[in-house]
Design a protein around this motif. Structure first.
Motif, PDB file in Angstrom:
ATOM      1  N   PHE A   1      -4.595  -1.985   7.637  1.00  0.00           N
ATOM      2  CA  PHE A   1      -3.223  -2.486   7.804  1.00  0.00           C
ATOM      3  C   PHE A   1      -2.960  -3.561   6.761  1.00  0.00           C
ATOM      4  CE2 PHE A   1      -4.857  -0.940  11.818  1.00  0.00           C
ATOM      5  CZ  PHE A   1      -3.825  -0.141  12.274  1.00  0.00           C
ATOM      6  N   ASP A   2      -1.958  -3.350   5.932  1.00  0.00           N
ATOM      7  CA  ASP A   2      -1.570  -4.340   4.927  1.00  0.00           C
ATOM      8  C   ASP A   2      -0.449  -5.199   5.507  1.00  0.00           C
ATOM      9  OD1 ASP A   2      -3.336  -2.849   3.500  1.00  0.00           O
ATOM     10  OD2 ASP A   2      -1.923  -2.165   1.972  1.00  0.00           O
ATOM     11  N   CYS A   3      -0.731  -6.492   5.690  1.00  0.00           N
ATOM     12  CA  CYS A   3       0.215  -7.385   6.362  1.00  0.00           C
ATOM     13  C   CYS A   3       1.048  -8.134   5.333  1.00  0.00           C
ATOM     14  CB  CYS A   3      -0.543  -8.345   7.277  1.00  0.00           C
ATOM     15  SG  CYS A   3      -1.473  -7.492   8.571  1.00  0.00           S
ATOM     16  N   ASP A   4       1.968  -7.435   4.697  1.00  0.00           N
ATOM     17  CA  ASP A   4       2.757  -8.007   3.604  1.00  0.00           C
ATOM     18  C   ASP A   4       3.830  -8.970   4.095  1.00  0.00           C
ATOM     19  OD1 ASP A   4       1.278  -6.357   1.957  1.00  0.00           O
ATOM     20  OD2 ASP A   4       2.773  -4.756   2.009  1.00  0.00           O
ATOM     21  N   VAL A   5       4.231  -8.823   5.357  1.00  0.00           N
ATOM     22  CA  VAL A   5       5.344  -9.576   5.942  1.00  0.00           C
ATOM     23  C   VAL A   5       6.538  -9.513   4.972  1.00  0.00           C
ATOM     24  CG1 VAL A   5       6.014 -11.685   7.186  1.00  0.00           C
ATOM     25  CG2 VAL A   5       3.628 -11.014   7.111  1.00  0.00           C
TER      26      VAL A   5
ATOM     27  N   ALA B   1      -8.795  -9.508   1.344  1.00  0.00           N
ATOM     28  CA  ALA B   1      -7.843 -10.155   0.431  1.00  0.00           C
ATOM     29  C   ALA B   1      -6.806  -9.154  -0.068  1.00  0.00           C
ATOM     30  CB  ALA B   1      -8.598 -10.767  -0.742  1.00  0.00           C
ATOM     31  N   HIS B   2      -5.557  -9.649  -0.240  1.00  0.00           N
ATOM     32  CA  HIS B   2      -4.449  -8.793  -0.675  1.00  0.00           C
ATOM     33  C   HIS B   2      -3.520  -9.596  -1.582  1.00  0.00           C
ATOM     34  CE1 HIS B   2      -2.020  -5.227  -0.431  1.00  0.00           C
ATOM     35  NE2 HIS B   2      -1.030  -5.772   0.251  1.00  0.00           N
ATOM     36  N   GLY B   3      -4.134 -10.253  -2.602  1.00  0.00           N
ATOM     37  CA  GLY B   3      -3.362 -11.125  -3.477  1.00  0.00           C
ATOM     38  C   GLY B   3      -3.038 -12.436  -2.787  1.00  0.00           C
TER      39      GLY B   3
ATOM     40  N   GLU C   1       0.479 -14.182  -3.392  1.00  0.00           N
ATOM     41  CA  GLU C   1       1.882 -13.901  -3.072  1.00  0.00           C
ATOM     42  C   GLU C   1       2.175 -12.428  -3.370  1.00  0.00           C
ATOM     43  OE1 GLU C   1       4.820 -17.302  -3.693  1.00  0.00           O
ATOM     44  OE2 GLU C   1       3.307 -17.706  -5.220  1.00  0.00           O
ATOM     45  N   HIS C   2       1.200 -11.566  -3.070  1.00  0.00           N
ATOM     46  CA  HIS C   2       1.378 -10.123  -3.248  1.00  0.00           C
ATOM     47  C   HIS C   2       1.736  -9.799  -4.700  1.00  0.00           C
ATOM     48  CE1 HIS C   2       2.691  -5.982  -2.026  1.00  0.00           C
ATOM     49  NE2 HIS C   2       1.782  -6.195  -1.082  1.00  0.00           N
ATOM     50  N   GLU C   3       0.997 -10.423  -5.637  1.00  0.00           N
ATOM     51  CA  GLU C   3       1.298 -10.276  -7.054  1.00  0.00           C
ATOM     52  C   GLU C   3       0.953  -8.870  -7.560  1.00  0.00           C
ATOM     53  OE1 GLU C   3      -0.676 -12.552  -5.720  1.00  0.00           O
ATOM     54  OE2 GLU C   3       0.162 -14.528  -6.140  1.00  0.00           O
TER      55      GLU C   3
ATOM     56  N   SER D   1      -5.552  -4.187  -3.557  1.00  0.00           N
ATOM     57  CA  SER D   1      -4.585  -4.794  -4.473  1.00  0.00           C
ATOM     58  C   SER D   1      -3.163  -4.504  -4.000  1.00  0.00           C
ATOM     59  CB  SER D   1      -4.788  -4.260  -5.890  1.00  0.00           C
ATOM     60  OG  SER D   1      -4.598  -2.870  -5.917  1.00  0.00           O
ATOM     61  N   PRO D   2      -2.262  -5.481  -4.153  1.00  0.00           N
ATOM     62  CA  PRO D   2      -0.865  -5.254  -3.791  1.00  0.00           C
ATOM     63  C   PRO D   2      -0.311  -4.041  -4.537  1.00  0.00           C
ATOM     64  CG  PRO D   2      -1.262  -7.582  -4.183  1.00  0.00           C
ATOM     65  CD  PRO D   2      -2.516  -6.856  -4.603  1.00  0.00           C
ATOM     66  N   ALA D   3       0.345  -3.165  -3.797  1.00  0.00           N
ATOM     67  CA  ALA D   3       0.944  -1.945  -4.363  1.00  0.00           C
ATOM     68  C   ALA D   3      -0.097  -1.043  -5.030  1.00  0.00           C
ATOM     69  CB  ALA D   3       2.073  -2.274  -5.332  1.00  0.00           C
TER      70      ALA D   3
END
Ligand SMILES: [Zn+2]
Length: 312
Positions: A20-24, A108-110, A112-114, A150-152
């Protein structure tokens, strides 16, 4: 290309991870990197949204989707892997501490989701983002992540090395296979970082992540259709000894009719009884020594010096 397709614990046929990617809010209002690097503390909290629609959709994931996902996993006695931007951990530490307290993995997922394509010529900037994210995990969650997404799903040629230098032991952001492999076996000049491959068809955003025109990304799909696709992929991947890695977002999967897909998918896994369902850090801990020994065996067969074979 070398992959790991078992043996799996308890004679299981293959493995599966619910991630689950919690990008909010970063799912709906992508961050622009700060001029002075990743924002923390006052610089982060002073950055207020200018439009509320995207912000509110992100908050739906935090306030409704995430608790609903955690309730489902608790009810089904299943543990998952949650990938968190460090800035989100800093903004909402209590919400994300619930994930840790429930025994799930946090990765970890960046910060600020860079988008890492922006950093393809700036490895120092990319390393600073990862260090900032890890510091937020350590400060607010009391955990140092060993996994990364990684984000995206965007990586560049420096990313693998930077991850390994910070103690990350696996990544789950790239394609190329349906079973775990090492970056060094797939791409030129890459380190021995373990990869758990993903796919757009195994991502809830592909079917449900909707933006108003002209940024239309997906039409909504019948849950039965999505379940059929995911179940067919699960059976196929596990049948060949691989790892089925499903990617969901609490703001997307959290609606009632979509949560129902996860429940029915877990019914299918239970009925099969031959799938090892675990967080990716546990699967990585199983795979890594076995890929290393396989590499050492191959080296011995080729008359090479085993001591020169280095597998992380
Ligand atoms: Zn994301």
């Amino acid at each position: 290309m070398r992959t790991f397709r078992g043996p799996w614990p308890d004679g299981k046929t293959g493995a599966m991870a619910l991630t689950f990617d919690c990008d909010v809010t970063y799912a709906y209002a992508p961050a622009r990197p700060g001029p002075d690097g990743p924002r923390t503390g006052a610089a982060l909290f002073e950055k207020q949204p200018k439009r509320l629609q995207g912000y509110s959709r992100g908050l739906y994931g935090l306030n409704v989707g995430l608790p609903r996902v955690l309730d489902l996993l608790a009810r089904r006695n299943v543990r998952g892997s949650f990938y968190l931007p460090g800035a989100n951990v800093e903004r909402w530490p209590d919400d994300f501490r619930r994930i840790v307290d429930a025994g799930h993995e946090v990765g970890a997922h960046g910060h600020e989701h860079e988008n890492l394509s922006l950093y393809k010529d700036d490895p120092d900037g990319e390393a600073l983002i990862l260090k900032t994210c890890i510091a937020a995990f350590e400060k607010h969650l009391g955990r140092r992540p060993t996994g990364y997404r990684s984000p995206a799903w965007d990586m560049n040629l420096h990313s693998g090395r930077i991850l390994m230098e910070e103690g990350i032991t696996y990544d789950s952001s790239l394609f190329a296979e349906e079973a775990p492999y090492l970056l060094s076996d797939a791409y030129p000049d890459q380190p021995d970082l373990l990869e758990f491959p993903i796919d757009w068809s195994l991502d809830d955003a592909t079917y449900y992540m909707w933006f108003m025109p002209p940024h239309l990304m997906a039409q909504f799909h019948d849950p039965d259709e999505v379940l059929r696709i995911w179940q067919a992929e699960l059976d196929g991947i596990v049948g060949e000894g691989g790892v089925f890695t499903l990617t969901c977002h609490p703001s997307v999967i959290g609606r009632h009719h979509r949560m129902n897909i996860l429940d029915r998918l877990l019914d299918h896994v239970e009925a099969r009884g031959d799938i090892w369902l675990a967080p990716l850090d546990e699967i990585a801990a199983w795979v890594q020594p076995r890929m290393a020994s396989s590499s050492a065996r191959e080296a011995a067969e080729q008359g090479l010096d085993d001591s020169k074979v280095v597998i992380a």
